[in-house]
Design a protein around this motif. Structure first.
Motif, PDB file in Angstrom:
ATOM      1  N   GLN A   1       0.714  -1.340   0.164  1.00  0.00           N
ATOM      2  CA  GLN A   1       0.102  -0.038   0.100  1.00  0.00           C
ATOM      3  C   GLN A   1       0.851   1.252   0.177  1.00  0.00           C
ATOM      4  OE1 GLN A   1      -1.873  -0.847   4.089  1.00  0.00           O
ATOM      5  NE2 GLN A   1      -1.564   1.351   4.237  1.00  0.00           N
ATOM      6  N   LYS A   2       0.334   2.357  -0.579  1.00  0.00           N
ATOM      7  CA  LYS A   2       1.177   3.524  -0.448  1.00  0.00           C
ATOM      8  C   LYS A   2       0.859   3.984   0.739  1.00  0.00           C
ATOM      9  CE  LYS A   2       1.374   6.970  -3.840  1.00  0.00           C
ATOM     10  NZ  LYS A   2       0.788   7.959  -4.843  1.00  0.00           N
ATOM     11  N   LEU A   3       2.187   4.527   1.194  1.00  0.00           N
ATOM     12  CA  LEU A   3       2.216   5.089   2.797  1.00  0.00           C
ATOM     13  C   LEU A   3       2.016   6.491   2.837  1.00  0.00           C
ATOM     14  CD1 LEU A   3       4.899   2.611   4.583  1.00  0.00           C
ATOM     15  CD2 LEU A   3       2.191   2.629   4.548  1.00  0.00           C
TER      16      LEU A   3
ATOM     17  N   GLU B   1      -0.276   3.550   9.976  1.00  0.00           N
ATOM     18  CA  GLU B   1      -0.949   2.207  10.397  1.00  0.00           C
ATOM     19  C   GLU B   1      -1.086   1.189   9.577  1.00  0.00           C
ATOM     20  OE1 GLU B   1      -4.829   1.048  13.416  1.00  0.00           O
ATOM     21  OE2 GLU B   1      -3.993   3.013  13.335  1.00  0.00           O
ATOM     22  N   ILE B   2      -0.589   0.030   9.644  1.00  0.00           N
ATOM     23  CA  ILE B   2      -0.664  -1.171   8.578  1.00  0.00           C
ATOM     24  C   ILE B   2      -1.145  -2.328   9.500  1.00  0.00           C
ATOM     25  CG2 ILE B   2       0.416  -2.487   6.977  1.00  0.00           C
ATOM     26  CD1 ILE B   2       2.421  -0.227   6.517  1.00  0.00           C
ATOM     27  N   GLU B   3      -2.299  -2.804   9.069  1.00  0.00           N
ATOM     28  CA  GLU B   3      -3.004  -3.967   9.973  1.00  0.00           C
ATOM     29  C   GLU B   3      -2.757  -3.830  11.319  1.00  0.00           C
ATOM     30  OE1 GLU B   3      -1.108  -7.501   8.042  1.00  0.00           O
ATOM     31  OE2 GLU B   3      -1.710  -6.970   6.200  1.00  0.00           O
ATOM     32  N   ASN B   4      -3.260  -2.575  11.911  1.00  0.00           N
ATOM     33  CA  ASN B   4      -3.396  -2.493  13.209  1.00  0.00           C
ATOM     34  C   ASN B   4      -2.010  -2.319  13.932  1.00  0.00           C
ATOM     35  OD1 ASN B   4      -6.096  -2.444  13.079  1.00  0.00           O
ATOM     36  ND2 ASN B   4      -6.059  -4.683  13.128  1.00  0.00           N
TER      37      ASN B   4
ATOM     38  N   LYS C   1       1.322   0.263  14.323  1.00  0.00           N
ATOM     39  CA  LYS C   1       1.757   1.532  14.075  1.00  0.00           C
ATOM     40  C   LYS C   1       3.427   1.445  13.872  1.00  0.00           C
ATOM     41  CE  LYS C   1      -1.979   3.706  16.453  1.00  0.00           C
ATOM     42  NZ  LYS C   1      -2.282   4.839  17.274  1.00  0.00           N
ATOM     43  N   ILE C   2       3.918   2.184  12.640  1.00  0.00           N
ATOM     44  CA  ILE C   2       5.296   2.140  12.403  1.00  0.00           C
ATOM     45  C   ILE C   2       5.511   3.582  11.750  1.00  0.00           C
ATOM     46  CG2 ILE C   2       5.364  -0.099  11.598  1.00  0.00           C
ATOM     47  CD1 ILE C   2       5.275   0.891   8.636  1.00  0.00           C
ATOM     48  N   LYS C   3       6.841   3.940  11.923  1.00  0.00           N
ATOM     49  CA  LYS C   3       7.489   5.241  11.444  1.00  0.00           C
ATOM     50  C   LYS C   3       8.486   4.657  10.433  1.00  0.00           C
ATOM     51  CE  LYS C   3       7.867   6.299  15.780  1.00  0.00           C
ATOM     52  NZ  LYS C   3       8.536   6.889  17.066  1.00  0.00           N
ATOM     53  N   LEU C   4       8.913   5.615   9.573  1.00  0.00           N
ATOM     54  CA  LEU C   4       9.819   5.303   8.480  1.00  0.00           C
ATOM     55  C   LEU C   4      11.367   4.863   9.139  1.00  0.00           C
ATOM     56  CD1 LEU C   4       9.075   7.692   5.498  1.00  0.00           C
ATOM     57  CD2 LEU C   4       8.754   5.262   5.862  1.00  0.00           C
ATOM     58  N   ILE C   5      11.405   5.501  10.458  1.00  0.00           N
ATOM     59  CA  ILE C   5      12.675   5.123  10.928  1.00  0.00           C
ATOM     60  C   ILE C   5      13.004   3.734  11.457  1.00  0.00           C
ATOM     61  CG2 ILE C   5      11.930   5.568  13.287  1.00  0.00           C
ATOM     62  CD1 ILE C   5      15.204   6.803  11.743  1.00  0.00           C
ATOM     63  N   ASP C   6      11.792   3.039  11.483  1.00  0.00           N
ATOM     64  CA  ASP C   6      11.815   1.617  11.625  1.00  0.00           C
ATOM     65  C   ASP C   6      12.363   0.974  10.554  1.00  0.00           C
ATOM     66  OD1 ASP C   6      10.191   2.078  14.063  1.00  0.00           O
ATOM     67  OD2 ASP C   6       8.273   1.530  13.086  1.00  0.00           O
ATOM     68  N   PHE C   7      12.382   1.520   9.458  1.00  0.00           N
ATOM     69  CA  PHE C   7      13.022   0.916   8.118  1.00  0.00           C
ATOM     70  C   PHE C   7      14.385   1.084   7.998  1.00  0.00           C
ATOM     71  CE2 PHE C   7       8.482   1.027   7.080  1.00  0.00           C
ATOM     72  CZ  PHE C   7       8.440  -0.329   6.453  1.00  0.00           C
ATOM     73  N   TYR C   8      14.941   2.141   8.729  1.00  0.00           N
ATOM     74  CA  TYR C   8      16.100   2.893   8.515  1.00  0.00           C
ATOM     75  C   TYR C   8      17.340   1.524   8.615  1.00  0.00           C
ATOM     76  CZ  TYR C   8      20.108   5.777   8.939  1.00  0.00           C
ATOM     77  OH  TYR C   8      21.420   6.376   8.871  1.00  0.00           O
ATOM     78  N   ASN C   9      18.215   1.599   7.697  1.00  0.00           N
ATOM     79  CA  ASN C   9      19.353   0.711   7.947  1.00  0.00           C
ATOM     80  C   ASN C   9      18.909  -0.796   7.772  1.00  0.00           C
ATOM     81  OD1 ASN C   9      22.062   0.422   7.814  1.00  0.00           O
ATOM     82  ND2 ASN C   9      22.372   0.216   9.763  1.00  0.00           N
ATOM     83  N   ARG C  10      17.785  -1.153   7.253  1.00  0.00           N
ATOM     84  CA  ARG C  10      17.322  -2.324   7.052  1.00  0.00           C
ATOM     85  C   ARG C  10      17.232  -2.731   5.525  1.00  0.00           C
ATOM     86  NH1 ARG C  10      16.500  -5.139  11.682  1.00  0.00           N
ATOM     87  NH2 ARG C  10      14.254  -5.635  11.378  1.00  0.00           N
ATOM     88  N   PRO C  11      18.246  -2.909   4.937  1.00  0.00           N
ATOM     89  CA  PRO C  11      18.211  -3.038   3.449  1.00  0.00           C
ATOM     90  C   PRO C  11      17.752  -4.831   3.204  1.00  0.00           C
ATOM     91  CG  PRO C  11      20.557  -3.137   4.047  1.00  0.00           C
ATOM     92  CD  PRO C  11      19.634  -2.592   5.067  1.00  0.00           C
ATOM     93  N   LEU C  12      17.062  -4.857   2.097  1.00  0.00           N
ATOM     94  CA  LEU C  12      16.673  -6.242   2.123  1.00  0.00           C
ATOM     95  C   LEU C  12      17.620  -7.433   2.037  1.00  0.00           C
ATOM     96  CD1 LEU C  12      14.086  -7.990   1.473  1.00  0.00           C
ATOM     97  CD2 LEU C  12      14.424  -7.797  -0.991  1.00  0.00           C
TER      98      LEU C  12
END
Length: 86
Positions: free
Chosen positions: A10-12, A26-29, A31-42
């Protein structure tokens, strides 16, 4: 062992990048922030799941790997793929 995983897309956010950093999504109940993705390359997900599952994610999502100095997975649009695990 291959595990079936539902991938939700989904587009955030669509707007100014500075404003995006302040947002809580909020995704599927959850709560996240973009910082949660920081430095987490696939590529780091390879260390957490089996090879077969990782390859399935890459193939089914049509991600491509770019091998420059550091291995990077990108979308069809050329954007780097990061992941979130909660």
């Amino acid at each position: 062992m291959l595990t079936k995983t539902k991938i939700t897309r989904q587009k955030l956010f669509d707007g100014d990048a500075q404003e995006c950093l302040k947002e809580i999504f909020e995704i599927e109940n959850q709560k996240i922030k973009l910082i949660d993705f920081y430095n987490r390359p696939l590529r780091d997900l390879k260390k957490e799941i089996d090879d077969e599952s990782f390859e399935t994610i890459i193939i089914e999502s049509k991600f491509k790997v770019r091998n420059s100095f550091i291995e990077k997975y990108v979308s069809e649009e050329g954007l780097e793929i990061l992941y979130l695990k909660k």
